[in-house]
Scaffold this active site. Structure first.
Site, PDB file in Angstrom:
ATOM      1  N   LYS A 235     -61.464 -47.074  -4.118  1.00  0.00           N
ATOM      2  CA  LYS A 235     -61.085 -48.203  -3.284  1.00  0.00           C
ATOM      3  C   LYS A 235     -62.341 -48.889  -2.733  1.00  0.00           C
ATOM      4  CE  LYS A 235     -56.819 -46.043  -1.534  1.00  0.00           C
ATOM      5  NZ  LYS A 235     -55.818 -47.003  -1.997  1.00  0.00           N
ATOM      6  N   ARG A 309     -47.442 -41.179  -6.739  1.00  0.00           N
ATOM      7  CA  ARG A 309     -46.299 -40.953  -7.634  1.00  0.00           C
ATOM      8  C   ARG A 309     -46.486 -39.692  -8.470  1.00  0.00           C
ATOM      9  NH1 ARG A 309     -47.411 -46.712 -10.248  1.00  0.00           N
ATOM     10  NH2 ARG A 309     -47.955 -46.955  -8.058  1.00  0.00           N
TER      11      ARG A 309
END
Length: 449
Positions: A235, A309
């Site tokens: 990020k 996920r």
């Protein structure tokens, strides 16, 4: 301390409304309070009848600023309100929320809130509502504490310890904590792949509450990324802010089961919290790696920052195959796309079963928490299967409908179970970086019996 009795405190808070016969000293501006010292009364003026939200918002702000013992004359707040506004519940829950001493490591701390607030309300249902609200908000506040703790002080092992301590002494509640060796034994490959770059071990925390052996078993699955760097898809620096909140789903599902167990409701429910950091490092999973999940499906890791996920997929499989759950609800700070779609006002809800969704929506309405149903189309599933060397990709390259494609990925692991996915990326924390404990109230309402 919050009470429900007729013991008088120093001052009394009363609501007055436009059109009432009002003392001329009362400031007639919406939501503004006026102390009439001779009457030992604080009046708050409202332009129109209150809803649950306006009552809760007012009392949170007001209680957060007071420094005295107080009566709240509940009936005065109910004038003109619709029957389903639940003004008493709003005032109770807002007060309990606001009196919580938020997580704070400042060396010079403000005076702790230690005031007696007496909710004066003569209603047959008040005692039951009050007791339920105390338990609910206790664990909303517990979730908020877990969320607010800095990532160097809230990593998987510590999270597991906090849950174990909170569960002590609660009847019919079993706590199981899987360490790395046990996770490896269960072949939870996706969870392990996210953990590979961290020097801190993963954990899976399982809370099992049995309240009625004759009822079906519900599984609550929570994303527990105690810090998300993005992995090798690192990020940018501004996106690292708030990544301690990436364990909010785990905090919420565990807090929900703790609340239901403490209330000794007639239901059977389990929480599975999949906990790890997502770090970079010499052993971190590389982009385009292919990993085998607990249920046997292979997943190409096309974005290491789509890690939530992955851990959830293994958590869902564990709940189905090891705990034999009949239905699933999962909570996760999963996608930035949901924040773009719904802002910080609504939780995105995805469901593969209309009846299961309708039950949830009814509970959310009763809890007065905002939700919005989002779609899962066949096209969303198709793009997640569009990889030549694995069963699934974890990140569709176009980024279109990112929240829906993420939900479609998770649906690949629920087998034939009714399933709800809650994307709380927008609602798990506030704009001033505090955890909210969102959805604990809704889940409590849904399963309290």
């Amino acid at each position: 301390m919050v009470l429900l009795n007729d013991k008088k405190q120093d001052l009394t808070l009363k609501a007055v409304f436009k059109g009432d016969d009002i003392n001329t000293l009362v400031i007639q501006e919406n939501g503004i309070t006026t102390l009439i010292s001779d009457e030992k009364t604080i009046y708050v003026y409202f332009e129109k009848a209150l809803t649950f939200k306006t009552a809760e918002d007012f009392i949170k702000k007001f209680i957060g600023a007071i420094k005295y013992n107080l009566n709240i004359a509940v009936d005065t707040f109910k004038k003109g309100a619709e029957a389903n506004s639940h003004i008493f519940k709003a005032l109770t829950e807002g007060t309990l929320y606001a009196l919580n001493n938020s997580y704070n490591l400042k060396t010079t701390k403000k005076e702790q809130k230690d005031y007696t607030i007496n909710l004066m309300h003569d209603c047959d249902k008040a005692t039951t509502v009050f007791a339920e609200s105390k338990i609910k908000i206790e664990f909303v506040n517990f979730a908020r504490m877990l969320q607010d703790t800095p990532p160097n002080l809230m990593y998987p092992e510590i999270f597991a310890e906090k849950i174990s301590i909170a569960a002590k002494g609660i009847a019919n509640l079993k706590v199981t904590i899987l360490d790395k060796k046990e996770i490896e034994k269960e072949k939870m490959g996706l969870l392990l792949s996210v953990n590979a770059g961290s020097y801190l071990e993963p954990r899976v925390v399982v809370l099992e509450y049995t309240g009625d052996n004759n009822k079906e078993k519900i599984g609550l699955i929570g994303k527990g990324i105690t810090f998300d760097s993005g992995g090798y898809n690192l990020k940018p620096s501004n996106a690292l802010t708030g990544m301690k909140f990436d364990m909010s789903g785990a905090a919420i599902v565990c807090s929900t089961v703790l609340a239901l167990a403490k209330a000794q409701v007639k239901t059977n429910i389990v929480a599975v919290a999949c906990l790890t950091e997502n770090r970079i490092g010499g052993k971190a999973t590389l982009t385009e790696s292919v990993i085998t999940s607990m249920n046997g499906k292979t997943v190409q890791i096309d974005n290491t920052d789509a890690e939530g996920r992955l851990v959830l997929a293994d958590g869902i499989t564990y709940a189905i195959r090891k705990l034999n759950v009949n239905k699933l609800i999962e909570a996760s700070t999963l996608t930035g796309a949901i924040l773009v779609a719904l802002g910080k006002w609504l939780t995105g809800v995805f469901a593969n079963n209309d009846d299961w969704y309708n039950q949830f929506a009814k509970a959310a309405a009763s809890a007065h928490e905002g939700i919005w149903r989002m779609p899962i189309l066949e096209e969303h599933t198709a793009v997640m299967r569009k990889t030549p060397i694995a069963d699934l990709t974890n990140a569709e390259s176009s980024r279109f409908a990112g929240s829906s494609t993420a939900a479609a990925f998770l649906c690949e692991f629920v087998e034939d179970k009714p399933y709800i996915h809650l994307d709380i990326a927008g609602t798990a924390d506030t704009s001033d970086a505090r955890g909210t404990g969102v959805m604990v109230k809704t889940l409590f309402e849904m399963f309290k019996g």
